[in-house]
Design a protein around this motif. Sequence first.
Motif, PDB file in Angstrom:
ATOM      1  N   PRO A 158      26.608  38.121  39.993  1.00  0.00           N
ATOM      2  CA  PRO A 158      26.864  38.005  41.433  1.00  0.00           C
ATOM      3  C   PRO A 158      27.625  36.748  41.822  1.00  0.00           C
ATOM      4  O   PRO A 158      28.353  36.743  42.819  1.00  0.00           O
ATOM      5  N   TYR A 162      27.437  42.350  35.107  1.00  0.00           N
ATOM      6  CA  TYR A 162      27.852  41.804  36.398  1.00  0.00           C
ATOM      7  C   TYR A 162      27.120  40.503  36.685  1.00  0.00           C
ATOM      8  O   TYR A 162      25.924  40.369  36.427  1.00  0.00           O
ATOM      9  N   ASN A 200      22.912  44.569  37.839  1.00  0.00           N
ATOM     10  CA  ASN A 200      23.673  43.989  36.734  1.00  0.00           C
ATOM     11  C   ASN A 200      23.272  44.430  35.333  1.00  0.00           C
ATOM     12  O   ASN A 200      23.795  43.902  34.346  1.00  0.00           O
ATOM     13  N   SER A 255      30.214  45.977  47.130  1.00  0.00           N
ATOM     14  CA  SER A 255      30.406  45.031  46.023  1.00  0.00           C
ATOM     15  C   SER A 255      29.113  44.293  45.713  1.00  0.00           C
ATOM     16  O   SER A 255      28.755  44.101  44.539  1.00  0.00           O
ATOM     17  N   VAL A 305      27.262  44.361  41.976  1.00  0.00           N
ATOM     18  CA  VAL A 305      27.063  43.179  41.136  1.00  0.00           C
ATOM     19  C   VAL A 305      25.587  42.811  40.993  1.00  0.00           C
ATOM     20  O   VAL A 305      25.185  42.192  39.995  1.00  0.00           O
ATOM     21  N   ASP A 343      31.533  37.832  40.110  1.00  0.00           N
ATOM     22  CA  ASP A 343      32.242  39.110  40.109  1.00  0.00           C
ATOM     23  C   ASP A 343      32.432  39.768  41.471  1.00  0.00           C
ATOM     24  O   ASP A 343      33.086  40.813  41.554  1.00  0.00           O
ATOM     25  N   PHE A 344      31.881  39.194  42.522  1.00  0.00           N
ATOM     26  CA  PHE A 344      31.960  39.831  43.831  1.00  0.00           C
ATOM     27  C   PHE A 344      33.412  40.124  44.242  1.00  0.00           C
ATOM     28  O   PHE A 344      33.777  41.250  44.583  1.00  0.00           O
ATOM     29  N   THR A 398      31.957  44.851  33.562  1.00  0.00           N
ATOM     30  CA  THR A 398      33.289  44.373  33.897  1.00  0.00           C
ATOM     31  C   THR A 398      34.026  44.162  32.584  1.00  0.00           C
ATOM     32  O   THR A 398      33.413  43.899  31.550  1.00  0.00           O
ATOM     33  N   VAL A 427      35.366  42.700  41.924  1.00  0.00           N
ATOM     34  CA  VAL A 427      34.910  44.069  42.141  1.00  0.00           C
ATOM     35  C   VAL A 427      35.399  44.587  43.487  1.00  0.00           C
ATOM     36  O   VAL A 427      35.847  45.737  43.610  1.00  0.00           O
TER      37      VAL A 427
END
Length: 307
Positions: A54, A52, A89, A82, A86, A57-58, A94, A61
Motif C-alpha cells: 500500500p 502489493y 496484498n 486502488s 493494494v 503501489d497505489f 505487480t 495500480v
Amino acid sequence: MGKKRTRDVDADVAMADDDVPIQQKKNNDGGDSSGSDEDMDIVNVDFELFNYDPAIDFHGVKTLLRQLLDADATLFDLSALSDLIVEQNTIGSTCKVDDKANDAYAFLTVLNVQEHAEKPAVKKLAEYLAERARKSQDEKLAEIVPGLLTGEGKKQQVGLVLAERLLNMPAEVIPPMWSCMIDEIEAAVEDKEPYEFTHYLVLSRTYLEVESTLDQAERKNKRSKATGELQYFHPEDEEMRKWATAAGSFEYTREGEAAVADSKRAFQEMGLKPVGFMMLIEANKFQKAVKAIGEYVATGGMSMEVS
C-alpha cells in the motif's frame, strides 16, 4: 518458473528462470537504429513479481486501472478501487523491473464481488458491467452476467479479475502472474478466506479498426473500410475466451466513434476504436484456461521488439 512466494507479505521472487528477451536494434557503435536484423542484440530484462504494498503501489495500480477502464475510467472511484486492490496484498501481483519501490509495469488481482458488494466503488463497477453485459451482442453474456453481479444468484460467488499492463510489455511475463494467483487463491481457500468462486469474470480491452473522418476530401476515392473484426490488445485473451461460458465486447459510454477514430489514428488510414471486453469462466475451467494461455504464449513467439 517456481512459485512467486509464500503468503508472507514481504516476499518476492525474480523471474530468473524465465527471463524475457526484448530485442533492441542497435548500430555497431552502440547507438539506436532501425537497421537490419544483423545489427540486432538481445537484451535480457529480469521482471519480478511482488505482493502489493500500500505504501508503494497505489499510484501505479491507479494508472493501470485508468488504462484498463479507458474512456469510462472517469465514471469510477479509482482511488477507492486502488486502495482495495493494494490492501488485498496476498492475492495477485505487480510486475516490476529492478526494484520493488518502482511503479508497476503490470498488475493482476481478483475481487470477490459479493464480499465487497456494499462498497460503493465495487458496487458501481458491478452495476456498470451488468449494464454493459445486458447490451452485449453475446446472448449468454447478456443473460447470465447481470444476475451474477447484482445479487440475483446469491449462491454464486463471482471473482472479478482485473489485469492490465503497459502497452509495450512482453506477453511472456503474464502467464507466471496468472499461475501465481491460482496458487494464492488455493491457499486462501484453505485458510477459509472468501475466494472460493463459482465464476470468474475477466475484464479486459479490445479494439476495432474504424475509418477515420480526417482527410475525407483527400481520400474520398479510396475504398478503405473498417473490417469490424475484433482485435486484442492482450493476445492471451483470444486463447482464454475459448474456455469462457460467455464472452463479448461492449462499447464505452463516454466516447463516440468518430472522436476515437481520429485521436487514435496512429498515422494510418484506419483509426482504432477501443471497446471493453469481458469473459465469464466457470471456476472448474479457470485453471485450465490459465494453463492454456501459458502454453499459447510459450509457443506463439511473442517476444517484444523495440527500436
